[in-house]
Scaffold this active site. Structure first.
Site, PDB file in Angstrom:
ATOM      1  N   HIS A  19       2.662 -27.963   0.702  1.00 29.51           N
ATOM      2  CA  HIS A  19       3.715 -28.806   0.123  1.00 29.51           C
ATOM      3  C   HIS A  19       4.901 -27.915  -0.219  1.00 29.51           C
ATOM      4  O   HIS A  19       4.973 -27.344  -1.313  1.00 29.51           O
ATOM      5  CB  HIS A  19       3.178 -29.528  -1.115  1.00 29.51           C
ATOM      6  CG  HIS A  19       4.112 -30.546  -1.680  1.00 29.51           C
ATOM      7  ND1 HIS A  19       3.690 -31.631  -2.422  1.00 29.51           N
ATOM      8  CD2 HIS A  19       5.478 -30.668  -1.615  1.00 29.51           C
ATOM      9  CE1 HIS A  19       4.736 -32.361  -2.797  1.00 29.51           C
ATOM     10  NE2 HIS A  19       5.844 -31.787  -2.324  1.00 29.51           N
ATOM     11  N   HIS A  21       9.159 -27.793   0.733  1.00 30.57           N
ATOM     12  CA  HIS A  21      10.357 -28.289   1.421  1.00 30.57           C
ATOM     13  C   HIS A  21      11.199 -27.078   1.767  1.00 30.57           C
ATOM     14  O   HIS A  21      11.649 -26.365   0.853  1.00 30.57           O
ATOM     15  CB  HIS A  21      11.138 -29.239   0.511  1.00 30.57           C
ATOM     16  CG  HIS A  21      10.333 -30.421   0.046  1.00 30.57           C
ATOM     17  ND1 HIS A  21      10.392 -31.647   0.668  1.00 30.57           N
ATOM     18  CD2 HIS A  21       9.437 -30.562  -0.967  1.00 30.57           C
ATOM     19  CE1 HIS A  21       9.574 -32.490   0.046  1.00 30.57           C
ATOM     20  NE2 HIS A  21       8.983 -31.854  -0.944  1.00 30.57           N
ATOM     21  N   HIS A 199       4.573 -38.304   0.070  1.00 29.70           N
ATOM     22  CA  HIS A 199       4.698 -38.164  -1.377  1.00 29.70           C
ATOM     23  C   HIS A 199       4.353 -39.518  -2.008  1.00 29.70           C
ATOM     24  O   HIS A 199       4.865 -40.555  -1.572  1.00 29.70           O
ATOM     25  CB  HIS A 199       6.135 -37.832  -1.777  1.00 29.70           C
ATOM     26  CG  HIS A 199       6.554 -36.416  -1.527  1.00 29.70           C
ATOM     27  ND1 HIS A 199       6.445 -35.812  -0.313  1.00 29.70           N
ATOM     28  CD2 HIS A 199       7.103 -35.483  -2.370  1.00 29.70           C
ATOM     29  CE1 HIS A 199       6.912 -34.568  -0.401  1.00 29.70           C
ATOM     30  NE2 HIS A 199       7.316 -34.345  -1.642  1.00 29.70           N
ATOM     31  N   GLU A 202       4.216 -39.250  -7.701  1.00 29.54           N
ATOM     32  CA  GLU A 202       4.913 -38.143  -8.387  1.00 29.54           C
ATOM     33  C   GLU A 202       5.594 -38.759  -9.617  1.00 29.54           C
ATOM     34  O   GLU A 202       5.196 -38.514 -10.749  1.00 29.54           O
ATOM     35  CB  GLU A 202       5.933 -37.499  -7.448  1.00 29.54           C
ATOM     36  CG  GLU A 202       6.738 -36.371  -8.096  1.00 29.54           C
ATOM     37  CD  GLU A 202       7.849 -35.819  -7.195  1.00 29.54           C
ATOM     38  OE1 GLU A 202       8.243 -36.495  -6.217  1.00 29.54           O
ATOM     39  OE2 GLU A 202       8.339 -34.701  -7.493  1.00 29.54           O
ATOM     40  N   ASP A 281       9.651 -26.964  -4.214  1.00 29.45           N
ATOM     41  CA  ASP A 281      11.022 -26.459  -3.989  1.00 29.45           C
ATOM     42  C   ASP A 281      11.206 -25.203  -4.836  1.00 29.45           C
ATOM     43  O   ASP A 281      11.874 -25.231  -5.881  1.00 29.45           O
ATOM     44  CB  ASP A 281      12.043 -27.529  -4.412  1.00 29.45           C
ATOM     45  CG  ASP A 281      11.855 -28.823  -3.647  1.00 29.45           C
ATOM     46  OD1 ASP A 281      12.254 -28.876  -2.466  1.00 29.45           O
ATOM     47  OD2 ASP A 281      11.270 -29.769  -4.210  1.00 29.45           O
TER      48      ASP A 281
END
Ligand SMILES: Nc1ncnc2[nH]cnc12
Ligand SMILES: [Zn+2]
Length: 337
Positions: A19, A21, A199, A202, A281
């Site tokens: 996971h 990005h 996703h 979340e 991220d």
């Protein structure tokens, strides 16, 4: 059990990152380098002023900065350099296999060619395979807050690049954009033989995780932390062995779980759900995957045995070949905390 689980041991732990990005690895320094190179104006005086913006109330406040800053990425070489820097950092933190999310709609909407994005990321993956012994692939993410027709176009472009693209995912603003919107797009992706993840849970409710399973037929859930609110869902995730790609520091920074000590990672694990630890991220959320492992050790008391299990799950839940998985599991076997 003696369990002095050091930062070095966690960095040496062989793992897969599932996971991540790639646009979320854009560090402020590189953003300014690329802005200068490409003549793109960033609305911040310098690196320090940009870094000072990294204080988020929720997912949307992060996404606003994330989409604005990625405007500096313009060429194949920009995407290669971004990915190269991520892979080097990840390698030092024990990542042996990386499945990279990318958001093509955010680039093609700015006039960047789809193939330049894919080829740039791919160039760096090839380099990392040669130089660092890493493996990986690309997962094309649909922006769920954009029209479904735009996702269909992105998928059409992606289907011409299955030399690089191994699967599809679903990201961006979650609440108000349920997985059901993308049922048809996912059916087409699955029919083409792509892997499917999304996703869900979340910021969105457990109902979105149910939809991702029932309608999109995903193989993994990204985040999925709000599943903890629904016992029946937790039981299903456990019995169907659906892995969750959990991102602890992201959840803290985006206020999904403002205090890491309240994070459901270990409760999900104890309920038999297959969980992995990832960075989402990392340039924006305070650390790459090693830092995420350290954070759950410090806040939740994650032990060496649990860290080893999370790494094993990351390898098993990856879309690497069986041969590559066996190789990585052998490496993991040799790990000593
Ligand atoms: N954590 C996240 N959730 C949804 N979309 C994203 N895009 C990049 N990071 C994301
Ligand atoms: Zn994410």
């Amino acid at each position: 059990m003696t369990d002095a689980l050091t930062d070095d041991a966690l960095s040496a732990l062989p793992k897969a990152e599932l996971h991540l990005h790639i646009e979320g690895t854009l560090e402020p320094e590189l953003a300014f380098e690329l802005a200068t190179r490409n003549g793109v104006e960033l609305p911040y005086a310098d690196v320090a002023e940009l870094a000072a913006q990294y204080d988020f109330d929720d997912l949307q406040s992060f996404l606003d900065l994330y989409y604005a800053t990625m405007a500096v990425l313009r060429t194949r070489e920009d995407f290669a350099e971004l990915t190269r820097r991520y892979l080097r950092r990840a390698h030092v933190q024990g990542v042996r296999h990386a499945e990279l999310f990318f958001d093509p709609q955010a680039h093609t909407a700015r006039g960047v060619a789809f193939d330049d994005v894919v080829d740039g990321i791919g160039d760096a993956l090839d380099e990392a395979e040669r130089e660092l012994g890493m493996s990986g692939g690309l997962i094309l993410c649909f922006l769920r807050d954009q029209p479904v027709e735009s996702a269909e176009e992105a998928l059409t472009a992606g289907l011409a690049r299955t030399d690089r693209i191994i699967g599809v995912g679903l990201d961006s603003a979650e609440v108000g954009y349920p997985p059901s919107l993308f049922e048809g797009v996912y059916a087409r992706a699955r029919a083409a033989g792509l892997h499917v993840v999304a996703h869900a849970g979340e910021e969105g409710p457990p109902a979105y995780v149910w939809e991702a399973l029932d309608l999109l037929k995903v193989e993994r859930i990204d985040h999925g932390i709000r599943s903890i609110e629904d016992d029946e869902l937790v039981a299903r995730l456990a019995s169907e062995r659906i892995p969750l790609t959990v991102c602890p520091l992201s959840n803290v920074r985006l206020q999904a779980t403002p205090d890491l000590r309240d994070h459901p990672l270990l409760r999900l694990d104890a309920a038999g759900v297959r969980v992995t630890v990832n960075s989402d991220d990392p340039a924006y959320f305070g650390g790459y995957v090693g830092r995420n492992f350290e954070a759950v050790r410090d806040a939740l008391g994650v032990t060496a045995d649990q860290a080893r299990q999370f790494a094993r799950t990351s390898i098993e839940a990856s879309f690497a070949s069986d041969q590559r998985k066996a190789q990585l599991l052998d490496e993991l076997e040799a790990w000593r905390p």
